[in-house]
Design an enzyme around this catalytic site. Structure first.
Site, PDB file in Angstrom:
ATOM      1  N   ARG A  78     -16.611  -2.721 -46.736  1.00 51.88           N
ATOM      2  CA  ARG A  78     -16.032  -4.009 -47.119  1.00 51.88           C
ATOM      3  C   ARG A  78     -15.278  -4.640 -45.944  1.00 51.88           C
ATOM      4  NH1 ARG A  78     -15.849  -5.522 -52.408  1.00 51.88           N
ATOM      5  NH2 ARG A  78     -13.811  -6.542 -52.251  1.00 51.88           N
TER       6      ARG A  78
ATOM      7  N   ASP B 276      -8.481   2.945 -50.239  1.00 51.96           N
ATOM      8  CA  ASP B 276      -8.712   2.671 -51.658  1.00 51.96           C
ATOM      9  C   ASP B 276      -7.408   2.878 -52.422  1.00 51.96           C
ATOM     10  OD1 ASP B 276      -9.558   2.555 -54.304  1.00 51.96           O
ATOM     11  OD2 ASP B 276     -11.440   3.608 -53.911  1.00 51.96           O
TER      12      ASP B 276
ATOM     13  N   ASN C 158      -1.481  -8.420 -53.444  1.00 49.87           N
ATOM     14  CA  ASN C 158      -2.479  -9.247 -54.118  1.00 49.87           C
ATOM     15  C   ASN C 158      -3.546  -8.431 -54.845  1.00 49.87           C
ATOM     16  OD1 ASN C 158      -4.367 -11.886 -54.150  1.00 49.87           O
ATOM     17  ND2 ASN C 158      -5.540 -10.178 -53.323  1.00 49.87           N
TER      18      ASN C 158
ATOM     19  N   TYR D 105      -3.988  -3.745 -68.756  1.00 51.42           N
ATOM     20  CA  TYR D 105      -3.852  -4.783 -67.735  1.00 51.42           C
ATOM     21  C   TYR D 105      -2.534  -5.535 -67.913  1.00 51.42           C
ATOM     22  CZ  TYR D 105      -4.733  -9.034 -65.040  1.00 51.42           C
ATOM     23  OH  TYR D 105      -4.630 -10.087 -64.149  1.00 51.42           O
TER      24      TYR D 105
ATOM     25  N   LYS E 259       0.731  -5.718 -65.240  1.00 44.47           N
ATOM     26  CA  LYS E 259       1.242  -6.974 -64.689  1.00 44.47           C
ATOM     27  C   LYS E 259       2.702  -7.214 -65.080  1.00 44.47           C
ATOM     28  CE  LYS E 259      -2.290  -7.938 -62.283  1.00 44.47           C
ATOM     29  NZ  LYS E 259      -2.165  -7.869 -60.823  1.00 44.47           N
TER      30      LYS E 259
ATOM     31  N   VAL F 112      -8.380 -17.834 -62.321  1.00 45.57           N
ATOM     32  CA  VAL F 112      -8.994 -18.392 -61.122  1.00 45.57           C
ATOM     33  C   VAL F 112     -10.481 -18.041 -61.052  1.00 45.57           C
ATOM     34  CG1 VAL F 112      -8.812 -18.552 -58.599  1.00 45.57           C
ATOM     35  CG2 VAL F 112      -6.774 -18.094 -59.970  1.00 45.57           C
TER      36      VAL F 112
ATOM     37  N   THR G 260     -12.918 -16.508 -59.543  1.00 47.47           N
ATOM     38  CA  THR G 260     -13.280 -15.431 -58.633  1.00 47.47           C
ATOM     39  C   THR G 260     -14.281 -14.544 -59.354  1.00 47.47           C
ATOM     40  OG1 THR G 260     -11.509 -14.002 -59.473  1.00 47.47           O
ATOM     41  CG2 THR G 260     -10.960 -15.443 -57.615  1.00 47.47           C
TER      42      THR G 260
END
Length: 257
Positions: free
Chosen positions: A37, A55, A81, A152, A156, A183, A185
């Site tokens: 990547r 990772d 991020n 999730y 957050k 967003v 993505t």
């Protein structure tokens, strides 16, 4: 011009944020989870001040990321991020943790504790954090039936609470959390209403802006506006209990002021 470390900068919001900072003339240290990547970043990598690879689902690799950043030098700002959305199952990291917890909560906690303290910290959260209450009873999903959306939301909530706690514990550091919105993505999907530029704008603004509005700490932001986070995120007892549990799970102590 600032030097900023951006986790998860190989794709999506992180890549857009890194490019925005570079276009403004800032220096950026990129992060990719694998060498493949990293290689795919091409021209963006050639413009960067550095590249780190690791990772975030692995505690050992997360510690290596911290070491790589520290070897480059002290950052002016760090933007946490990187993250994952819904996982079909709890999964299991090399250390046996739930993957969502490891990537979204444990990794930013460990990097915060292990990387030389910057002037600014930014944590990517979500408006969905408001559905994450009650997570401390089974932080690592070892007792409950797996619920990907709940996991999730909890992760957050954790990073908002961490951001607010750090504003209190580290008064010389500006620490804030950001909800970038839904967003467009790979994670958000093509039908998401927020474009990449809008989605990345608040985190980059908080990382480098000298506007007086950006020079605050312990706040929760959405599209350049402060919002009120979930009550648990601002609760000092919850924050301290969370940090205690994260310290125990990772074996990494968060330095005091």
């Amino acid at each position: 011009m600032a030097i900023v470390f951006m986790t998860g900068s190989a794709d999506g919001l992180g890549r857009a944020a890194a490019k925005s900072l570079l276009d403004q003339g800032h220096r950026v240290v990129l992060h990719a989870r694998s060498a493949d990547r990293a290689a795919a970043l091409g021209q963006l990598a050639s413009r960067a001040a550095g590249m780190v690879v690791g990772d975030l689902r692995s505690a050992a690799e997360t510690k290596s990321i911290a070491d790589q950043v520290n070897a480059i030098g002290r950052m002016d700002a760090i933007s946490h991020n990187a993250g994952v959305y819904t996982r079909p199952s709890r999964g299991s990291t090399p250390e046996g943790h739930a993957e969502t917890l490891a990537i979204n909560t444990l990794a930013p906690y460990m990097l915060t504790a292990l990387i030389e303290r910057p002037d600014r910290l930014v944590y990517l959260s979500s408006g969905l954090h408001r559905g994450g209450e009650g997570s401390l009873d089974d932080l690592d999903w070892t007792k409950r039936a797996w619920d990907s959306a709940k996991a999730y939301a909890e992760s957050k909530l954790h990073v908002v609470a961490l951001a607010v706690a750090l504003a209190r514990r580290w008064p010389k550091v500006l620490s804030n959390a950001v909800d970038p919105g839904w967003v467009r993505t790979k994670m958000g999907g093509a039908s998401a209403p927020v474009d990449l530029d809008t989605g990345q704008r608040t985190q980059t603004w908080l990382a480098v802006s000298e506007d007086s509005a950006a020079l605050v700490s312990g706040r929760y932001w959405h599209h350049l506006q402060q919002q009120q986070p979930a009550s648990e995120a601002s609760d000092r007892i919850f924050q301290d209990q969370l940090i205690g549990k994260l310290s125990k799970l990772t074996g990494v102590e968060l330095p005091e002021a």
